[in-house]
Scaffold this active site. Structure first.
Site, mmCIF file in Angstrom:
data_model
loop_
_atom_site.group_PDB
_atom_site.id
_atom_site.type_symbol
_atom_site.label_atom_id
_atom_site.label_comp_id
_atom_site.label_asym_id
_atom_site.label_seq_id
_atom_site.Cartn_x
_atom_site.Cartn_y
_atom_site.Cartn_z
ATOM 1 N N GLY A 592 0.821 -1.195 0.000
ATOM 2 C CA GLY A 592 0.000 0.000 0.000
ATOM 3 C C GLY A 592 0.857 1.247 0.000
ATOM 4 O O GLY A 592 2.080 1.187 -0.096
ATOM 5 N N ASP A 703 9.453 -7.760 5.330
ATOM 6 C CA ASP A 703 9.401 -6.761 4.258
ATOM 7 C C ASP A 703 10.532 -5.771 4.486
ATOM 8 O O ASP A 703 10.349 -4.567 4.418
ATOM 9 C CB ASP A 703 8.043 -6.055 4.255
#
Ligand SMILES: *[C@@H]1O[C@H](CO)[C@@H](O)[C@H](O)[C@H]1NC(C)=O
Ligand SMILES: *[C@@H]1O[C@H](CO)[C@@H](O)[C@H](O)[C@H]1NC(C)=O
Ligand SMILES: *[C@@H]1O[C@H](CO)[C@@H](O)[C@H](O)[C@H]1NC(C)=O
Ligand SMILES: *[C@@H]1O[C@H](CO)[C@@H](O)[C@H](O)[C@H]1NC(C)=O
Ligand SMILES: *[C@@H]1O[C@H](CO)[C@@H](O)[C@H](O)[C@H]1NC(C)=O
Ligand SMILES: *[C@@H]1O[C@H](CO)[C@@H](O)[C@H](O)[C@H]1NC(C)=O
Ligand SMILES: *[C@@H]1O[C@H](CO)[C@@H](O)[C@H](O)[C@H]1NC(C)=O
Ligand SMILES: *[C@@H]1O[C@H](CO)[C@@H](O)[C@H](O)[C@H]1NC(C)=O
Length: 866
Positions: A592, A703
């Site tokens: 996002g 991540d």
């Protein structure tokens, strides 16, 4: 077999001889033992034969030799003069095993005592012992005996003491033992006896003064009323043996009792009225951990010799009898976990010898007696979880012995006294009251104070720097109204949750670091914010959450917007939504966009608005976020809260003005020097090592990339963006990751072919960041004229040139070359294709620490060894 046979024959001959010789014994009745060679020889041979069958690995019976009279042997005692020599064998604790040749030993004339206790016989109780009919005392305790309790022992009718405790004897207690009418001591404790006790046992054993049937968990019996007829009982141990039902009234007649232990059974009902009235000699009363109910009979105050009163873990109601407290010999009152009520009385400080009062988890009310602190023997006072009110007595720990005070979870008010005299105080638990005022700095002067819990009160002021003098193992000040700078050693030494819920506190690594210019106003503003939150405040489990607020978008409309904050930051759900516009985007990733939002107080936060594919429920998101919010480390960015709306999740992170490492590397000129780059690398490694190794539950980042490394203006990194999989789920995590081609190069190659993520995948990503730092180039596109990522770019150069020189950032001075080379090698190990060749993060930290220390010139001016 031949030898055994021979021995038996031999023994028989001796037996005959003994019979023939017996007139001799009485004839020479006045002669001393050692002067009776012919007679004494026979027991000697019997004992030697008994020894011959024993295994005696430590040679404890080495003095047992034919050349010395047996009465001179070790572990043999002869008493009495004249013909009736009494022989005692005390063979306990000698490491013996082997065969117990009862046939020999039982024929030793005058054998009155036999102890085989604390050995390792590993056999059943020998039936033949029943031949030792002269025995007065038989002790087989802890001798590793098993099997049933032989009926035949009933033949030892002279026994006054039988100890079979601490074995694995099983089955019923044979009713035949009732024949042992002279028995005074019967110890069957700690076995596996089962079944019901026969009443005859108690009816006939009227001489008993010691009875131990404790720790036979398979006994299933009510307390036999006949027990009450054993008027001579002084010690009665029935704890932990599965007894049920009520205490029979006949027990009241046990006037000689000194110790009554009925604890840890399933006894129920009220105590018989008058309980205690005749227990003039009772010293220890143990009724704990049963199901007793009703009020405690006030006649306990007749037990003038009572020292220990232990009734914890029952359902007693009403007041503790007032007279109990003033018994002159009483040392211990344990009444915790009951339903007692009423006040704790003032105590007579002249006579009291109380050492320990534990009345936690009852319904006591009123104040803490002032006399507690005046009892010089008192060392523990613990009355938590009651309804005590009023203030803490100034003298509460004036007793020179006082070590533990626990009055948490009451309704106490007023200030914490200075407690200057508490030289022995170790634990001070005051949490969950309404205490106000400051934490007294004088606490810092108490020499052994180690545990302080003053959480969940209304304390104000700062945390006194004096507390740094203590060697604290616990300092919980959470959920008060404390303010100001937290003394530095109290921040670093403790989990941050111990400071939670004090929005006015500040310090490095806390939501509010003191150096922000707006500090004063901010403190006020935060306090105000918190006050305004109060209606919605909900303390979530484990105390990790400072503030949690739910906002329903606009009004109570159908699509609720839920905002949950873990720190008191000033933002509303509406403001958050309004800030989601393109101008404020500072990052885009697989999961996002990241928006930068400036709060009303000037603070910036980063909000990751997650791409929604999995529509997780609010509950699932909240659970995941709760886990993430608990990670606290200098190099881990804080998760400040989150916003949930119809399956869409936005995570609010702390934001640092310098932006991310990625921003820096992609800037027109990446000018950060080598020392600072190493510090960044070390910080990131430390943050990751914390996630992987130091925190439970452990966490994988999953991540990690230079976008997710935020920097302070001193190049101290904070890792952010971790644990996304916890919020959206593994499936969504993987599909989103796969869709993002841009940052593929950070992802360990094995991800696509393994189900279970590992910490070594994070190590790989970290290696990529190390490569960025060494080369000074962005990972996804190190060379503008080429489309390979940094891994390939580096590998190709190494292959082409066979060296590493062309890989290192040319912008950095050659003096750092050695350190850069070493870092490059570490990066190559981290990015190894084979996961098992990658080092774990804690090893990486150690390597980088070495590199950092080699970098800093030592102050002495002496060059470090290379
Ligand atoms: C046996 O013990 C007695 C008294 O302790 C002692 O007088 C005597 O000498 C001892 N005999 C031998 C043979 O050791
Ligand atoms: C006791 O003896 C049995 C065999 O009779 C043996 O299996 C067991 O290991 C022994 N236990 C100990 C503690 O020596
Ligand atoms: C039996 O022997 C053990 C170990 O020496 C001892 O502790 C215990 O008091 C003895 N039992 C009796 C009844 O004397
Ligand atoms: C109990 O004692 C009575 C009389 O004292 C006796 O007749 C009876 O046999 C004894 N019971 C057992 C089981 O020994
Ligand atoms: C309080 O005491 C009751 C028994 O009266 C017990 O069931 C309960 O578990 C106790 N609570 C705590 C927190 O120990
Ligand atoms: C304490 O509580 C009792 C009622 O349980 C009340 O009567 C009394 O006034 C209270 N004392 C204080 C000091 O609040
Ligand atoms: C104090 O009481 C609380 C509540 O009963 C308990 O959780 C805590 O362990 C106690 N601390 C000590 C040191 O007894
Ligand atoms: C610290 O105090 C808070 C609030 O009373 C409590 O929730 C938390 O469990 C305490 N932590 C420890 C370790 O005592």
């Amino acid at each position: 077999m031949a030898t055994a046979g021979a021995v038996v024959t031999y023994l028989l001959l001796f037996y005959l001889f003994l019979l023939l010789a017996s007139p001799l014994i009485s004839a020479s009745s006045s002669a001393p033992v050692a002067a009776l060679p012919t007679v004494a020889e026979q027991p000697q041979e019997l004992l030697l034969s008994f020894k011959a069958f024993l295994k005696d690995p430590s040679d404890a019976l080495s003095t047992w030799s034919p050349s010395t009279p047996y009465c001179n042997w070790s572990h043999v005692t002869c008493t009495g003069t004249g013909g009736a020599v009494a022989v005692s064998l005390s063979l306990q604790g000698l490491g013996l095993s082997g065969e117990i040749s009862a046939g020999s030993v039982c024929r030793v004339p005058g054998l009155v005592a036999l102890s085989l206790a604390s050995n390792g016989f590993n056999q059943t109780v020998p039936l033949q012992l029943s031949r030792c009919t002269s025995l007065v005392s038989l002790n087989l305790s802890s001798g590793a005996f098993w099997g049933p309790l032989p009926d035949q022992l009933a033949m030892l009718t002279k026994l006054t003491s039988l100890d079979l405790s601490g074995n694995d004897i099983e089955g019923q207690v044979p009713p035949g033992l009732a024949a042992l009418q002279g028995l005074q001591v019967l110890n069957l404790g700690g076995n596996r006896l089962s079944g019901v006790l026969h009443p005859a046992l108690f009816r006939n054993l009227t001489r008993l003064h010691f009875l131990d049937l404790s720790k036979n968990q398979f006994l299933e019996s009510e307390l036999p009323p006949e027990l009450g007829e054993m008027g001579g009982l002084r010690w009665l141990f029935l704890q932990g043996s599965g007894f049920s039902g009520a205490i029979p009234e006949t027990f009241l007649q046990l006037e000689q009792l000194e110790v009554l232990d009925l604890s840890m059974n399933s006894l129920t009902g009220a105590l018989p009225p008058g309980f205690g009235v005749k227990f003039q000699k009772l010293q220890t009363l143990g009724l704990s951990h049963n199901g007793f109910s009703g009020p405690f009979p006030k006649e306990i105050d007749k037990c003038m010799m009572l020292q220990r009163f232990q009734v914890q873990g029952n359902e007693f109601t009403g007041e503790l009898p007032a007279g109990l407290w003033s018994l002159p010999d009483l040392r211990v009152i344990r009444a915790e976990n009951n339903l007692f009520s009423g006040r704790l009385p003032e105590l007579s400080t002249v006579v009291s010898r109380l050492e320990q009062v534990q009345v936690d988890n009852n319904s006591f009310s009123g104040g803490i007696p002032h006399s507690i602190g005046l009892i010089r023997t008192m060392y523990r006072f613990s009355a938590s979880m009651n309804q005590l009110n009023g203030s803490l007595p100034d003298n509460l720990c004036d007793s020179p012995a006082m070590s533990i005070i626990n009055v948490s979870h009451n309704s106490l008010s007023g200030p914490i006294p200075e407690f200057k005299n508490c030289k022995r105080l170790v634990s001070l638990y005051l949490s969950g009251n309404d205490l106000t005022g400051q934490i007294p700095p004088s606490l810092g002067g108490l020499p052994v104070l180690t545990y302080i819990d003053v959480s969940s009160n209304g304390l104000t002021g700062d945390i006194p720097a004096e507390l740094q003098n203590l060697k604290l193992a616990l300092l919980n000040v959470s959920y008060n109204q404390l303010a100001g700078r937290v003394p530095s050693s109290l921040i670093s030494g403790f989990p941050a949750v111990f400071l939670d819920g004090n929005p006015g506190l500040c310090g490095p690594g806390m939501p509010n670091d003191c150096d922000a210019p707006r500090r004063k106003h901010q403190g006020l503003a935060l306090a105000a914010t918190v006050a305004s939150f109060v209606a919605g405040v909900m303390l979530l489990a484990l105390g990790a959450f400072a503030v949690c607020r739910m906002v329903h978008g606009g009004s109570n409309s159908s699509s609720p917007l839920k905002l949950v904050l873990f720190y008191p930051i000033k933002i509303t759900g509406e403001e958050l939504l309004a800030a989601f516009h393109d101008k404020s985007v500072v990052g885009r990733g697989a999961f996002g966009r990241v928006y930068l939002i400036e709060l009303q107080d000037g603070q910036n936060v980063a909000v990751k608005r997650m791409i929604s594919t999995s529509q997780p429920t609010f509950g699932a998101v909240k659970n995941g976020m709760k886990v993430l919010a608990k990670f606290r480390h200098r190099n881990i960015a804080k998760v400040l809260g989150f916003c949930y709306s119809d399956g869409e999740v936005s995570i609010i992170y702390e934001y640092l003005q310098m932006g991310s490492l990625h921003d820096l590397i992609c800037a027109p000129k990446f000018t950060v020097g080598w020392n600072d780059r190493l510090r960044i690398a070390l910080g990131v490694a430390q943050g990751l090592a914390y996630l992987h190794h130091d925190h439970t539950p452990r966490l994988l980042h999953r991540d990690l990339k230079s976008n997710n490394v935020l920097l302070t203006d001193e190049f101290e990194p904070r890792v952010t963006g971790f644990g996304i999989d916890l919020v959206g789920g593994e499936k969504a995590y993987r599909s989103l990751l796969a869709s993002d081609l841009n940052y593929r190069c950070y992802i360990a190659p094995e991800l696509s072919c393994t189900k279970k993520p590992t910490h070594l995948m994070d190590v790989y990503s970290f290696g990529v960041i190390l490569l960025e730092l060494v080369t000074g180039k962005p990972a996804e596109r190190p060379a503008s004229d080429d489309s390979v990522d940094i891994i390939r770019w580096v590998r190709r150069r190494i292959n082409v040139t066979g060296g590493t020189a062309q890989i290192l950032d040319p912008g950095i001075s050659r003096t750092a070359e050695q350190g850069m080379q070493a870092t490059l090698e570490l990066a190559l190990r981290c990015t190894s294709v084979m996961p098992d060749q990658r080092p774990a993060m804690d090893e990486v930290v150690r390597s980088l620490q070495l590199l950092c220390s080699a970098q800093t010139p030592p102050s002495t001016g002496i060059a470090l060894e290379p």
